[in-house]
Scaffold this active site. Structure first.
Site, PDB file in Angstrom:
ATOM      1  N   TYR A   1      33.258  24.900  -2.211  1.00  0.00           N
ATOM      2  CA  TYR A   1      33.061  26.370  -3.153  1.00  0.00           C
ATOM      3  C   TYR A   1      33.190  27.437  -1.795  1.00  0.00           C
ATOM      4  CZ  TYR A   1      32.917  30.223  -6.079  1.00  0.00           C
ATOM      5  OH  TYR A   1      33.261  32.002  -5.983  1.00  0.00           O
TER       6      TYR A   1
ATOM      7  N   ASP B   1      35.815  28.319  -9.051  1.00  0.00           N
ATOM      8  CA  ASP B   1      34.540  29.240  -9.912  1.00  0.00           C
ATOM      9  C   ASP B   1      35.426  28.564 -11.434  1.00  0.00           C
ATOM     10  OD1 ASP B   1      35.723  31.051 -10.673  1.00  0.00           O
ATOM     11  OD2 ASP B   1      33.705  32.352 -10.421  1.00  0.00           O
TER      12      ASP B   1
ATOM     13  N   GLU C   1      27.427  34.799  -2.401  1.00  0.00           N
ATOM     14  CA  GLU C   1      28.081  34.102  -3.127  1.00  0.00           C
ATOM     15  C   GLU C   1      27.440  33.041  -3.435  1.00  0.00           C
ATOM     16  OE1 GLU C   1      31.635  33.685  -4.308  1.00  0.00           O
ATOM     17  OE2 GLU C   1      32.256  35.445  -3.249  1.00  0.00           O
TER      18      GLU C   1
END
Ligand code: SF4
Length: 395
Positions: free
Chosen positions: A144, A162, A61
């Protein structure tokens, strides 16, 4: 750490109900089922989707932020080969980590990755914390990334939003709220949360949404004919998918011009200096360079570039004759900057010990340039000034 699977009735971080249609054009559970079925058949075979540990989820990520999947795959495989777990990453030096990160861009990510690994190793006994709140306390882990790890590795029913998710959900709802405003961000989060909390497999919903945006609901020419949501999608019904998402403002890129001297000694070694830890390209190695002012006419700016080359050499007490040396120009476009490097190669003879660089520089043999931590821009400078020095593994 084994991923945990939460039941559909698990306590969640939002107050959305599983049947909420107020924020979506159709029943959230129905949309979630359609998405999960599509994802089961369409999901790409990506290395971080196997052996899904929190470490691998976190690493992927962080790498995927601002970077294309095709680029990340190679870097991810190299990282997990060299640093198979968070303990191995924590034990590495920052130079080793940044060397492996070179070319991936946004280098603060690499530095934070290393710092976070050390926190996990020392403060958490080598185990990633399992809640979003605890994850967010790690260096470089924001809203996030904490949501992604909590959902994908631990099964927490939290929305992971996202750019792909923004685009898909604004199109699904034909919503003109700009996504770069608090109202736009809140709407996407509310819709994604409605989908996630309506499902017994929240991680699949999050991943499916991102995958749908990457493969089907693409920025240009979305493949609506193969979309599992085409019968519910309002933008599709109105033949207007590409009108969404709306943005309130465009980010202007700043032009930066850098006078740069690639200093090469009689043995072919190259003099590099390490940037301060913070800021653009922080902690990476680069040839001596300095930003020049570009607010005058071309002739004045060119003369300023030449003066700066000489000043860079004088400051390091390097004697080299630049007369007749043909400069090369290298340009790179970053998200917020247009960079132009005016590069000249200064060849010095014999044993030289440059000074005036606060002890942050050293000589590198040509074959070391492959592995030292540098930006993609500096690698392009090497290629232009010295001939091909790229490692074949780099893109
Ligand atoms: S139908 Fe088209 S616009 Fe609507 S979500 Fe699917 S791919 Fe996107």
């Amino acid at each position: 750490v084994k991923p945990k699977t939460k039941s559909p009735t698990s306590k969640t971080t939002t107050s959305m109900t599983s049947t909420s249609t107020a924020v979506l054009p159709d029943d959230a559970a129905l949309l979630g089922d359609q998405l999960a079925r599509w994802f089961a058949g369409a999901a790409r075979d990506l290395p971080w989707r196997t052996d899904r540990t929190p470490y691998r989820v976190w690493l992927s990520e962080v790498m995927l932020q601002q970077t294309r999947v095709a680029v990340v795959v190679d870097y991810f495989l190299r990282f997990v080969t060299r640093f198979p777990d968070v303990g191995a990453l924590a034990a590495a030096s920052e130079d080793d980590v940044l060397g492996l990160w070179s070319g991936l861009g946004y280098y603060s990510r690499g530095r934070n990755l290393h710092r976070a690994a050390r926190v996990v190793a020392t403060a958490h006994g080598g185990q990633f914390p399992s809640t979003r709140e605890a994850l967010r306390a790690l260096p470089g882990v924001g809203d996030y990334t904490s949501a992604a790890i909590a959902s994908l590795a631990f099964g927490e029913a939290v929305a992971v939003v996202d750019g792909n998710v923004h685009r898909v959900l604004m199109r699904l709802c034909a919503d003109e709220t700009p996504i770069d405003t608090p109202a736009g961000a809140a709407k996407t989060t509310m819709r994604a949360s409605a989908l996630v909390t309506s499902s017994s497999t929240p991680a699949t919903i999050n991943e499916g949404l991102m995958e749908l945006g990457a493969l089907v609901c693409t920025p240009r020419s979305p493949s609506c004919g193969s979309c599992p949501w085409r019968f519910s999608c309002r933008a599709y019904a109105h033949h207007t998918p590409e009108q969404y998402p709306v943005k309130a403002r465009r980010t202007a890129r700043k032009a930066l011009r850098v006078a740069c001297v690639v200093v090469v000694d009689g043995s072919g070694r190259v003099w590099l200096e390490k940037r301060a830890a913070r800021g653009l390209f922080g902690g990476l190695w680069e040839p001596p360079g300095q930003i020049v002012d570009v607010v005058d006419d071309d002739m004045t700016v060119s003369a300023r570039v030449t003066d700066t080359w000489h000043a860079l050499l004088v400051a390091r007490r390097i004697e080299a004759n630049l007369a007749g040396v043909a400069p090369v120009v290298v340009t790179r476009t970053l998200t917020h900057r247009d960079l132009r490097f005016d590069v000249v190669v200064a060849r010095v003879v014999g044993e030289v010990d440059p000074s005036g660089s606060d002890g942050v520089g050293r000589w590198f043999a040509r074959d070391e340039l492959h592995s030292v931590g540098t930006s993609t821009a500096v690698r392009a400078v090497f290629d232009a000034a010295l001939g091909e020095v790229h490692s074949p593994r780099l893109v």
